[in-house]
Design a protein around this motif. Structure first.
Motif, PDB file in Angstrom:
ATOM      1  N   VAL A  58      -2.032 -29.679-114.719  1.00 37.77           N
ATOM      2  CA  VAL A  58      -1.766 -30.053-113.224  1.00 37.77           C
ATOM      3  C   VAL A  58      -3.205 -29.756-112.502  1.00 37.77           C
ATOM      4  N   ARG A  59      -3.896 -28.977-113.124  1.00 41.97           N
ATOM      5  CA  ARG A  59      -5.213 -28.318-112.686  1.00 41.97           C
ATOM      6  C   ARG A  59      -6.356 -29.114-113.069  1.00 41.97           C
ATOM      7  N   MET A  60      -6.059 -30.070-113.866  1.00 39.97           N
ATOM      8  CA  MET A  60      -7.097 -30.907-114.382  1.00 39.97           C
ATOM      9  C   MET A  60      -7.394 -32.237-113.438  1.00 39.97           C
ATOM     10  N   ILE A  61      -8.688 -32.115-112.997  1.00 41.18           N
ATOM     11  CA  ILE A  61      -8.951 -33.405-112.142  1.00 41.18           C
ATOM     12  C   ILE A  61      -9.693 -34.317-112.723  1.00 41.18           C
ATOM     13  N   ALA A 197       3.485 -21.415-113.394  1.00 40.98           N
ATOM     14  CA  ALA A 197       2.225 -20.582-113.211  1.00 40.98           C
ATOM     15  C   ALA A 197       1.049 -21.466-112.932  1.00 40.98           C
ATOM     16  N   GLN A 198       1.069 -22.603-113.489  1.00 38.79           N
ATOM     17  CA  GLN A 198      -0.144 -23.557-113.316  1.00 38.79           C
ATOM     18  C   GLN A 198       0.071 -24.047-112.096  1.00 38.79           C
ATOM     19  N   LEU A 199       1.143 -24.475-111.365  1.00 36.01           N
ATOM     20  CA  LEU A 199       1.265 -24.812-110.125  1.00 36.01           C
ATOM     21  C   LEU A 199       0.751 -24.117-109.248  1.00 36.01           C
ATOM     22  N   PHE A 200       1.446 -22.550-109.561  1.00 35.88           N
ATOM     23  CA  PHE A 200       0.886 -21.600-108.405  1.00 35.88           C
ATOM     24  C   PHE A 200      -0.359 -21.496-108.333  1.00 35.88           C
ATOM     25  N   GLU A 201      -1.124 -21.451-109.604  1.00 36.36           N
ATOM     26  CA  GLU A 201      -2.601 -21.212-109.578  1.00 36.36           C
ATOM     27  C   GLU A 201      -3.156 -22.400-108.748  1.00 36.36           C
ATOM     28  N   MET A 202      -2.463 -23.315-109.008  1.00 36.63           N
ATOM     29  CA  MET A 202      -3.209 -24.670-108.312  1.00 36.63           C
ATOM     30  C   MET A 202      -3.391 -24.616-106.969  1.00 36.63           C
ATOM     31  N   PHE A 203      -2.163 -24.269-106.473  1.00 35.53           N
ATOM     32  CA  PHE A 203      -2.088 -24.094-104.782  1.00 35.53           C
ATOM     33  C   PHE A 203      -2.827 -22.872-104.160  1.00 35.53           C
ATOM     34  N   LEU A 204      -2.876 -21.692-105.008  1.00 38.95           N
ATOM     35  CA  LEU A 204      -3.453 -20.497-104.433  1.00 38.95           C
ATOM     36  C   LEU A 204      -4.897 -20.457-104.608  1.00 38.95           C
ATOM     37  N   LYS A 205      -5.519 -21.373-105.768  1.00 41.15           N
ATOM     38  CA  LYS A 205      -6.806 -21.226-105.775  1.00 41.15           C
ATOM     39  C   LYS A 205      -7.604 -22.324-105.106  1.00 41.15           C
ATOM     40  N   TRP A 206      -7.112 -23.524-104.736  1.00 40.25           N
ATOM     41  CA  TRP A 206      -7.782 -24.608-104.016  1.00 40.25           C
ATOM     42  C   TRP A 206      -7.707 -24.078-102.397  1.00 40.25           C
ATOM     43  N   LYS A 207      -8.751 -24.584-101.974  1.00 41.88           N
ATOM     44  CA  LYS A 207      -8.995 -24.024-100.504  1.00 41.88           C
ATOM     45  C   LYS A 207      -9.195 -25.155 -99.650  1.00 41.88           C
TER      46      LYS A 207
END
Lengths: 207, 257
Positions: A58-61, A197-207
């Motif tokens: 999911v974090r791949m853009i 865990a990937q989803l969590f990282e996605m939403f916590l990382k992106w500002k």
């Protein structure tokens, strides 16, 4: 065989959606996976494969050439291979999806690299458009767009067919690998944790 | 002498809207979206410049480097349509410069903003909605379809809204259109999306934990695995993590469970 040819056509259409046409995102694994499963009479395998691929990557853009492995091919191939293994060998959906995912990811990476090579040829096409415009041919850009779409469709469909034949030719022992671990549910649960865990990282990382 | 203003008809703008879906068809490493941009602008350029010489110059200036986020590009396309319209009426050097500057100056910031909002928030949020429904209805295969359908409808409605209103607002407001993008209500809605997504992810994680059978071993391992993955998630690529989790899961199931 007809189902697989239909799937190749569907994948050709899906592969155009990722970057070339529209980007409506019906090519996302969450949508493409179940559609593939439905075509082969096992949407459940498609749901599992699609959900896993969607969330793990999911974090791949999709910027430029930065997206290996191709999530659409990975999901479609994993769903198709899993559905085929379930119907041929009578194994459990989860037990079929795990090895299908493991073998589809490298195919997705190869597809992505091949697609980048294909995209590199666009530079020459655009240069030729410039020359044609200078000569007064104003419709050259429309023709080039049409050609690029057809080329991607054919390339996607053929790549899917080749990789599907490769994956389904794997010996029966490979598809029964989960029998050795005697814990499909546990392995699937580990993957489930990775997904979230990937989803969590996605939403916590992106500002 | 008063200059007669040429106005782009709405039919031509509609063609631009449909063509905007093909912006990335000829994406290339040298000019990136340049040929796609020209493809999108073609109906406007053909309408504004009936003379072959003028049309040729207009086509060539849009083959310069251009790259931005494909959805937010509509704002730039709208603004460039308005700038081209003015240049076709006035033939002034300042208006010509404005066309080039609109694309050059705004491409980068809009791309960064779009990546954060669309790829970083909207796309995963749509995925969370889809996953939420799939897991919620995991016992009923027919109802599970509500997941992909909801994700697709939600994502597409925002996507098409941005494409259409971006073009319309860009055309009406030109470069003033960007004043609201970075600070307006649209930005706030993305913040709310992120908060909602975190709540939904927590809900699904807890639900997964509670559904982890009655085994004490499995219930203990569940948070431990999550913490271990969280420690490595920024250090390792997703593909490596996937295979590591697959092997670890298999080994755990074989020897410990």
């Amino acid at each position: 065989m007809t189902e697989i040819l239909c799937l190749a056509v569907i994948f050709g259409i899906l592969s155009c959606d990722t970057v070339l046409v529209g980007q409506f995102m019906y090519s996302r694994p969450l949508i493409a996976g179940p559609i593939t499963g439905l075509c082969l009479g096992n949407p459940y395998a498609g749901f599992i494969a699609g959900l896993c691929v969607e969330l793990i990557w999911v974090r791949m853009i999709p910027i430029g050439d930065s997206t290996p492995p191709d999530s659409t091919l990975t999901a479609v191939l994993a769903a198709a291979a899993a559905a085929t293994a379930v119907s041929r060998l009578g194994i459990d959906n989860f037990a079929a999806v795990i090895p299908a995912l493991a073998v589809s990811v490298p195919c997705g990476m190869v597809y992505k690299l091949a697609e980048i090579k294909l995209r590199a040829t666009n530079t020459a096409i655009v240069d030729s458009i410039k020359v044609k415009i200078i000569r007064g041919d104003f419709t050259s850009v429309d023709r080039a767009v049409f050609y690029a779409i057809i080329r991607k469709f054919v390339f996607g469909a053929l790549f899917f067919l080749a990789s599907f034949m490769l994956v389904t030719s794997l010996p029966e022992g490979y598809w029964r690998v989960m029998d050795l671990t005697r814990g499909v549910e546990v392995t699937m649960r580990f993957i489930y944790i990775l997904c979230f865990a990937q989803l969590f990282e996605m939403f916590l990382k992106w500002k | 002498m008063e200059v007669e203003k040429i106005l782009i008809p709405s039919g031509v703008l509609r063609k631009v809207f449909f063509r905007s879906f093909f912006l990335q068809s000829l994406w290339n490493f040298k000019g990136m979206q340049n040929a796609g941009f020209l493809y999108v602008m073609r109906p406007v350029l053909d309408f504004l410049y009936p003379e072959a010489h003028e049309r040729k110059n207009a086509y060539l200036r849009h083959l310069d480097f251009f790259n931005t986020h494909p959805y937010y590009a509509s704002y730039i396309i709208g603004a460039v349509c308005a700038a081209e319209e003015r240049y076709a009426s006035t033939d002034s050097e300042d208006d010509l410069r404005r066309i080039v500057e609109t694309k050059k100056i705004l491409g980068g910031p809009i791309a960064a903003f779009g990546e954060s909002q669309i790829w970083g928030t909207l796309r995963p949020f749509a995925a969370v909605i889809g996953v939420f429904f799939i897991i919620l209805f995991s016992k009923n295969i027919t109802l599970m379809w509500s997941g992909p359908i909801a994700a697709f409808l939600f994502y597409s409605s925002v996507h098409i809204y941005l494409r259409w209103y971006g073009l319309e607002d860009g055309y009406k407001l030109e470069d003033r259109v960007f004043d609201g993008i970075f600070t307006g209500p649209l930005r706030k809605s993305f913040v709310y999306m992120r908060i909602t997504a975190i709540v939904l992810v927590v809900f699904l994680l807890v639900r997964g934990f509670l559904g982890a059978g009655t085994s004490v071993m499995l219930k203990t391992v569940y948070p431990v695995v999550f913490i271990i993955i969280a420690l490595f998630i920024r250090k390792l690529p997703a593909t490596v993590l996937f295979y590591a989790v697959l092997i670890a899961g298999g080994l755990f199931a074989r020897y410990c469970y």
